[in-house]
Design an enzyme around this catalytic site. Structure first.
Site, PDB file in Angstrom:
ATOM      1  CG  HIS A   1      -6.843  82.985 -38.574  1.00  0.00           C
ATOM      2  ND1 HIS A   1      -8.070  82.498 -38.991  1.00  0.00           N
ATOM      3  CD2 HIS A   1      -7.079  84.227 -38.073  1.00  0.00           C
ATOM      4  CE1 HIS A   1      -8.998  83.409 -38.741  1.00  0.00           C
ATOM      5  NE2 HIS A   1      -8.436  84.461 -38.196  1.00  0.00           N
TER       6      HIS A   1
ATOM      7  CD  GLN B   1      -0.334  86.028 -39.143  1.00  0.00           C
ATOM      8  OE1 GLN B   1      -0.849  86.259 -40.221  1.00  0.00           O
ATOM      9  NE2 GLN B   1      -0.587  84.922 -38.467  1.00  0.00           N
TER      10      GLN B   1
ATOM     11  CB  ALA C   1      -2.574  93.068 -34.601  1.00  0.00           C
TER      12      ALA C   1
ATOM     13  CD  GLU D   1     -31.847  74.779 -13.841  1.00  0.00           C
ATOM     14  OE1 GLU D   1     -31.967  74.389 -15.024  1.00  0.00           O
ATOM     15  OE2 GLU D   1     -31.867  74.005 -12.866  1.00  0.00           O
TER      16      GLU D   1
END
Length: 348
Positions: free
Chosen positions: A124, A103, A101, A244
């Site tokens: 990216h 950029q 955003a 677990e």
């Protein structure tokens, strides 16, 4: 560039043997690397480059928390720390590490500071791949390159300090100078990569968005919640359900997978666990495969980009985000997790 075999498929990989750190520093000795953004990737990449002997400055919005963080990390206002526009003006390599955003919002300012022969660097492929939505179209006279570390910026820095590292992908979108390959590889080595795997901007963002929404974050959180819920509604205590579901995975089993692979982890579990895992993995694969197909299609068509951009454009986005994160944080599952982590032997 080495050709390495991955499960019968050969890929191009750059190694430190062929491109050592000394060569990387020499390659960029006349360059000023301007790291724009000091949020997720910025700190790790900027600090690693500086510690490795490169000429680095940082660009960040003044009077922000991230500006203060940069100062705390040793960047000096007016010398190595500047406002975004000024840093972009001073850099010959502009590392565009603002959020997706950010950029979009800062693109016109940054674009106007790019000179012929400069390099525009991403970690990216989002902004370039979805340019029809982001508006990020680089000038034809600059190199456009990418280095994407395979982990968070926090991990990149922590592992660097420990004398380790993260591998990265690299890509060249535009080679205007004929130097794009040397530049991108030198930067990849400089930020602390061990090996550099060849890709392109589109493949990087498609795999990244799928991974984040899938196994790495979305699917992991969803599967945790589902198993925890089943155990709780069948009378198991919160601590037992958490142990677990999460604790054994993160503290015992995943380190074994990281060390030698899934088969090795299986081989080091009980025969009862082995049998159940081998039988049930097929059911989980078949159950989730349609979800992953839908996810990849949503990434490929640009729908995920559209949703992300639209969400980030809203003025109350961060408020809403904090509300969603608070809901996650305050759930019984993760409140139990906070308590269990305190009880680990190394914390007592």
């Amino acid at each position: 560039m080495a050709k390495l075999n991955f499960g019968g498929v050969e890929e191009n990989v750059v190694t430190r043997e062929e491109f050592p750190l000394a060569k990387a520093v020499e390659t960029l000795k006349e360059e000023t690397i301007a790291v724009l953004g000091y949020g997720v990737q910025g700190p790790g990449q900027a600090l690693n480059l500086k510690d490795n002997g490169f000429n680095v400055i940082v660009g960040q919005r003044k009077n922000s928390k991230t500006w203060d963080k940069a100062v705390a990390d040793g960047w000096v206002p007016g010398e190595t720390l500047f406002e975004v526009e000024e840093a972009a003006k001073r850099g010959t390599i502009v590392q565009y590490l603002l959020s997706d955003a950010g950029q979009i919002a800062q693109w016109e300012i940054v674009k106007n500071q790019l000179n012929p022969g400069d390099a525009l660097y991403f970690s990216h492929g989002f902004g370039i791949t979805y340019k029809d939505q982001t508006g990020i179209v680089p000038p034809k006279d600059v190199d456009v390159i990418l280095v994407a570390p395979k982990g968070s910026g926090t991990s990149l820095r922590r592992l660097f300090v420990e004398g380790k590292g993260l591998n990265s992908s690299y890509a060249i979108f535009q080679d205007a100078t004929g130097k794009a390959y040397d530049r991108v590889v030198a930067l990849g080595i400089g930020v602390g990569s061990g090996y550099l795997f060849e890709t392109d901007f589109q493949k990087e963002v498609y795999s990244d968005l799928t991974g984040e929404r899938g196994i790495l974050m979305g699917a992991l959180a969803g599967v945790f919640e589902a198993q925890y819920e089943v155990l709780r509604k069948n009378g198991h205590s919160p601590s037992e359900a958490f142990n677990e579901t999460v604790e054994e995975l993160t503290q015992s089993l995943m380190p074994l997978v990281a060390e030698n692979g899934m088969d090795w982890m299986y081989a080091n579990c009980s025969t009862t666990a082995q049998r159940g895992a081998l039988d049930w993995r097929h059911k989980f694969r078949e159950a989730t495969l349609p979800v992953f197909d839908d996810l990849y299609d949503s990434v490929k068509t640009g729908e995920e980009a559209r949703v992300t951009i639209k969400a980030n454009e809203k003025e109350d986005y961060r408020v809403k985000l904090e509300e969603e994160l608070k809901e996650l944080r305050e759930s019984e599952l993760w409140q139990t997790g906070a308590q269990v982590r305190k009880l680990r032997p190394e914390n007592n």
